[in-house]
Design a protein around this motif. Structure first.
Motif, PDB file in Angstrom:
ATOM      1  N   GLN A  58       0.856  -1.192   0.000  1.00  0.00           N
ATOM      2  CA  GLN A  58       0.000   0.000   0.000  1.00  0.00           C
ATOM      3  C   GLN A  58       0.878   1.223   0.000  1.00  0.00           C
ATOM      4  OE1 GLN A  58      -3.199   0.479   2.574  1.00  0.00           O
ATOM      5  NE2 GLN A  58      -4.445  -0.729   1.198  1.00  0.00           N
ATOM      6  N   LYS A  59       0.864   1.916  -1.110  1.00  0.00           N
ATOM      7  CA  LYS A  59       1.758   3.072  -1.205  1.00  0.00           C
ATOM      8  C   LYS A  59       1.038   4.339  -0.809  1.00  0.00           C
ATOM      9  CE  LYS A  59       5.464   2.317  -4.495  1.00  0.00           C
ATOM     10  NZ  LYS A  59       5.702   2.436  -5.920  1.00  0.00           N
ATOM     11  N   THR A 104      -0.971   7.156   0.839  1.00  0.00           N
ATOM     12  CA  THR A 104      -1.216   7.451   2.239  1.00  0.00           C
ATOM     13  C   THR A 104      -2.656   7.836   2.494  1.00  0.00           C
ATOM     14  OG1 THR A 104      -0.577   9.672   1.756  1.00  0.00           O
ATOM     15  CG2 THR A 104       1.084   8.237   2.695  1.00  0.00           C
ATOM     16  N   THR A 105      -3.400   8.049   1.459  1.00  0.00           N
ATOM     17  CA  THR A 105      -4.785   8.415   1.677  1.00  0.00           C
ATOM     18  C   THR A 105      -5.618   7.160   1.913  1.00  0.00           C
ATOM     19  OG1 THR A 105      -4.934   8.509  -0.711  1.00  0.00           O
ATOM     20  CG2 THR A 105      -4.828  10.593   0.441  1.00  0.00           C
ATOM     21  N   PRO A 156      -9.881  13.039   3.714  1.00  0.00           N
ATOM     22  CA  PRO A 156     -10.238  14.136   2.803  1.00  0.00           C
ATOM     23  C   PRO A 156      -9.240  14.244   1.647  1.00  0.00           C
ATOM     24  CG  PRO A 156     -10.105  14.903   5.093  1.00  0.00           C
ATOM     25  CD  PRO A 156      -9.612  13.490   5.071  1.00  0.00           C
ATOM     26  N   ILE A 157      -9.737  14.591   0.464  1.00  0.00           N
ATOM     27  CA  ILE A 157      -8.855  14.878  -0.664  1.00  0.00           C
ATOM     28  C   ILE A 157      -8.656  16.381  -0.653  1.00  0.00           C
ATOM     29  CG2 ILE A 157      -8.459  14.519  -3.124  1.00  0.00           C
ATOM     30  CD1 ILE A 157      -9.156  11.956  -1.756  1.00  0.00           C
ATOM     31  N   ARG A 158      -7.416  16.782  -0.387  1.00  0.00           N
ATOM     32  CA  ARG A 158      -7.121  18.198  -0.200  1.00  0.00           C
ATOM     33  C   ARG A 158      -6.782  18.881  -1.515  1.00  0.00           C
ATOM     34  NH1 ARG A 158      -8.904  19.528   4.805  1.00  0.00           N
ATOM     35  NH2 ARG A 158      -8.232  18.026   6.358  1.00  0.00           N
ATOM     36  N   SER A 159      -6.834  20.215  -1.452  1.00  0.00           N
ATOM     37  CA  SER A 159      -6.463  21.040  -2.591  1.00  0.00           C
ATOM     38  C   SER A 159      -5.101  20.603  -3.125  1.00  0.00           C
ATOM     39  CB  SER A 159      -6.400  22.491  -2.125  1.00  0.00           C
ATOM     40  OG  SER A 159      -6.210  23.333  -3.208  1.00  0.00           O
ATOM     41  N   GLY A 160      -5.023  20.409  -4.439  1.00  0.00           N
ATOM     42  CA  GLY A 160      -3.741  20.051  -5.035  1.00  0.00           C
ATOM     43  C   GLY A 160      -3.510  18.562  -5.148  1.00  0.00           C
ATOM     44  N   GLN A 161      -4.343  17.759  -4.500  1.00  0.00           N
ATOM     45  CA  GLN A 161      -4.166  16.310  -4.599  1.00  0.00           C
ATOM     46  C   GLN A 161      -4.914  15.772  -5.809  1.00  0.00           C
ATOM     47  OE1 GLN A 161      -5.327  15.020  -0.569  1.00  0.00           O
ATOM     48  NE2 GLN A 161      -3.197  14.416  -0.315  1.00  0.00           N
ATOM     49  N   GLN A 171     -14.582  14.626   2.353  1.00  0.00           N
ATOM     50  CA  GLN A 171     -14.817  15.705   1.402  1.00  0.00           C
ATOM     51  C   GLN A 171     -13.724  15.777   0.334  1.00  0.00           C
ATOM     52  OE1 GLN A 171     -14.520  19.325   3.590  1.00  0.00           O
ATOM     53  NE2 GLN A 171     -12.340  19.128   3.839  1.00  0.00           N
ATOM     54  N   SER A 204     -11.827  18.683  -1.557  1.00  0.00           N
ATOM     55  CA  SER A 204     -11.648  20.126  -1.452  1.00  0.00           C
ATOM     56  C   SER A 204     -11.553  20.799  -2.808  1.00  0.00           C
ATOM     57  CB  SER A 204     -10.357  20.430  -0.684  1.00  0.00           C
ATOM     58  OG  SER A 204     -10.474  20.046   0.642  1.00  0.00           O
ATOM     59  N   ALA A 205     -11.806  22.103  -2.796  1.00  0.00           N
ATOM     60  CA  ALA A 205     -11.589  22.906  -3.988  1.00  0.00           C
ATOM     61  C   ALA A 205     -10.123  22.804  -4.376  1.00  0.00           C
ATOM     62  CB  ALA A 205     -11.955  24.357  -3.704  1.00  0.00           C
ATOM     63  N   ARG A 237      -7.611  28.154   1.554  1.00  0.00           N
ATOM     64  CA  ARG A 237      -7.245  27.305   0.419  1.00  0.00           C
ATOM     65  C   ARG A 237      -5.795  26.815   0.554  1.00  0.00           C
ATOM     66  NH1 ARG A 237      -8.693  26.917  -5.180  1.00  0.00           N
ATOM     67  NH2 ARG A 237     -10.762  27.494  -4.471  1.00  0.00           N
ATOM     68  N   ASP A 272      -5.479  24.175   3.116  1.00  0.00           N
ATOM     69  CA  ASP A 272      -5.991  22.910   2.595  1.00  0.00           C
ATOM     70  C   ASP A 272      -4.909  22.210   1.774  1.00  0.00           C
ATOM     71  OD1 ASP A 272      -8.396  21.255   2.423  1.00  0.00           O
ATOM     72  OD2 ASP A 272      -8.249  21.625   0.284  1.00  0.00           O
ATOM     73  N   ARG A 273      -4.218  22.990   0.955  1.00  0.00           N
ATOM     74  CA  ARG A 273      -3.121  22.447   0.146  1.00  0.00           C
ATOM     75  C   ARG A 273      -2.046  21.866   1.058  1.00  0.00           C
ATOM     76  NH1 ARG A 273      -0.403  20.256  -3.419  1.00  0.00           N
ATOM     77  NH2 ARG A 273       0.869  21.281  -4.972  1.00  0.00           N
ATOM     78  N   SER A 328      -0.391  14.948   4.479  1.00  0.00           N
ATOM     79  CA  SER A 328      -0.873  13.575   4.455  1.00  0.00           C
ATOM     80  C   SER A 328      -0.263  12.757   3.327  1.00  0.00           C
ATOM     81  CB  SER A 328      -2.398  13.554   4.373  1.00  0.00           C
ATOM     82  OG  SER A 328      -2.804  14.134   3.162  1.00  0.00           O
TER      83      SER A 328
END
Lengths: 242, 269
Positions: free
Chosen positions: A123-124, A126-127, A141-146, A159, A161-162, B150, B153-154, B160
């Motif tokens: 499992q690589k 980290t999410t 959560p899936i953060r901005s930039g991911q 969630q 994210s934007a 924002r 959040d980034r 993570s």
């Protein structure tokens, strides 16, 4: 990104490529003794002769190769055909086995995305992505930039994210708020859908047909919705009105 | 075993250094031996906020390069003998930091200290990355406005996925939200995001709200961490935050508008 549906005067479209998934029995081999294979296969088939009659079959030689046991693909195909089974593919073969399979007009499948192997998967991500058959489950959560890419369906409990981007070759389910970009059916599957609890997306897309935030009507914003494609048009529907 | 805390935000000017100084001082005042490291190489500020700029001889980069020992570079705080500061170099840039070098310094500090506070530079580049890479806990400092939220959040996404804990599949970094420069009256007017708005976007555990306060500027300019100004609202907010981080239960303050003296006397609304 819609295709031109107007027909030219001389030709009408007579074919169309579509993507479908089939359930096919896989014969996993752990020994190259053809006689033993023949005997045991016969026993199995006697249990349910109708089920196996003219059934397509894929053979999996990954385990054999892991133990460095070679097998004659042509001879194996003959044994299998003798029982009325129709080999439609080989999986986990080495280069030479793949070649002899192709010589017999048997397609070669790659091993990825299958849980048939016994080897523990690394499992690589980290999410906490867990592969369950063809669906990817994410609880963080899936953060901005991911960016997340799933080969099959994508299920997200948290969630999005934007500024985040999630993509799936299959459907996307979000049991939370969608603020980022969601692209389903990215390999062109027009039957893929997007489901989310709270639509605030920057962009939604199915099989390349997309809508940006500005195009999303207020009547569906901040609501639990499903998004699907019909005749190259995206429809956003309140899930409770279904 | 030492706990490594990174104070980070993505965006600049939200109060990372102020927070690092206050938190480190708060932990030390509670009797925990604490080191605070300035990762903002080239834009050294922490020593100013901590009031020790005149005592800097060696810095973080000197220690990484082996030009000075950790003990030579660490500066003991004037106000609290449990607190030590490792200043950044002003004459170098972030490329002077290496992952091995930072890892070694943190490992050595961990033998002797209970808490190590890493004051991250702004941005998401090398300095910020190395500040958070080895962290166990992250204090994400956010202002109640959209661009800051924002960026936070980034940064949470990077915490993570790009940290040591993430790369080695260990238990993820514990993330805490610190909402700074909060002005309830402006929230009421709709000029500013509310605590609920920010939490809705970031869905993160709120460790505390620090009100917009004149005392922060005064404290910075005089080189005394604001937490030592026990009369100020910001000082009290930081004291609450440290207490909550250490496991105490304290109700959140400074979220609602302050009632004037008359409001208090007559019970207000």
């Amino acid at each position: 990104m819609s295709t031109d549906s107007q027909n030219t005067p001389h030709s009408t479209s007579v074919l169309e490529f579509k993507s479908s998934t089939f359930s096919v029995p896989v014969l996993v081999l752990s020994n190259n003794d053809l006689d033993a294979i023949e005997q045991q296969l016969q026993k199995k088939i006697q249990l349910a002769p109708e089920f196996f009659k003219n059934s397509p079959i894929v053979f999996d030689v990954q385990e054999l190769n892991a133990q460095k046991i070679d097998i004659d693909i042509a001879a194996l195909a003959n044994v299998i055909r003798k029982f009325g089974l129709m080999p439609i593919g080989i999986r986990g073969g080495n280069e030479q086995q793949a070649k002899s399979a192709l010589d017999l007009h048997i397609p070669v499948y790659s091993i990825h995305n299958n849980l048939s192997s016994d080897a523990p998967k690394q499992q690589k991500n980290t999410t906490q992505t867990t592969e369950i058959s063809s669906a990817t489950l994410i609880t963080q959560p899936i953060r901005s930039g991911q960016r997340i890419y799933a080969k099959g369906d994508l299920i997200i409990m948290a969630q999005v994210s934007a500024g985040a981007e999630i993509m799936a070759e299959g459907n996307i389910h979000i049991y939370n708020t969608l603020r980022g970009r969601a692209l389903a059916g990215v390999q062109g599957n027009p039957d893929a859908r997007i489901f989310c609890f709270d639509l605030q997306a920057e962009l939604i897309s199915i099989a390349g047909n997309y809508k940006i935030s500005e195009d999303i009507k207020d009547s569906t914003r901040n609501k639990p919705v499903q998004i699907y494609l019909e005749e190259h048009t995206l429809f956003i529907q309140d899930i409770r009105e279904h | 075993m030492a706990r490594i805390i990174v104070v980070t935000s993505g965006k600049g000017g939200v109060g990372k250094t102020t927070t690092s100084a206050a938190i480190a001082m708060g932990l030390a005042k509670k009797g925990h031996k604490t080191a605070v490291i300035d990762f903002d190489v080239g834009l050294r500020n922490l020593d100013l906020i901590m009031g020790c700029e005149r005592r800097v001889v060696y810095d973080f980069v000197n220690v990484i390069n082996g030009e000075a020992s950790l003990n030579q570079a660490l500066i003991r705080d004037k106000h609290c003998d449990q607190l030590y500061i490792l200043p950044a170099s002003q004459t170098r840039d972030k490329d002077a930091l290496t992952q091995e070098g930072v890892g070694k310094v943190l490992e050595d500090l961990a033998k002797d200290f209970q808490y190590i506070v890493c004051d991250s530079p702004a941005g998401i580049e090398k300095g910020a990355h190395l500040a958070m890479y080895f962290a166990d806990d992250a204090f994400v400092v956010t202002n109640p406005e959209v661009s800051s939220v924002r960026d936070s959040d980034r940064m949470l996404g990077l915490l993570s996925s790009k940290s040591r804990r993430a790369e080695q599949n260990e238990e993820p970094i514990k993330e805490y939200l610190l909402l700074s420069r909060y002005a309830p009256d402006r929230v009421k007017l709709g000029d500013m995001l509310s605590v609920d708005d920010v939490q809705d976007i970031l869905s993160l555990h709120l460790l505390g709200v620090i009100p917009e306060s004149k005392s922060v500027l005064t404290a910075s300019n005089s080189g005394v961490p604001v937490i030592l100004d026990e009369k100020s609202d910001a000082g009290q907010a930081y004291a609450d935050i440290v207490a909550r981080y250490l496991g105490e239960e304290r109700p959140h303050r400074f979220i609602d508008e302050k009632k004037g003296l008359f409001g208090k006397l007559f019970g207000g609304k």
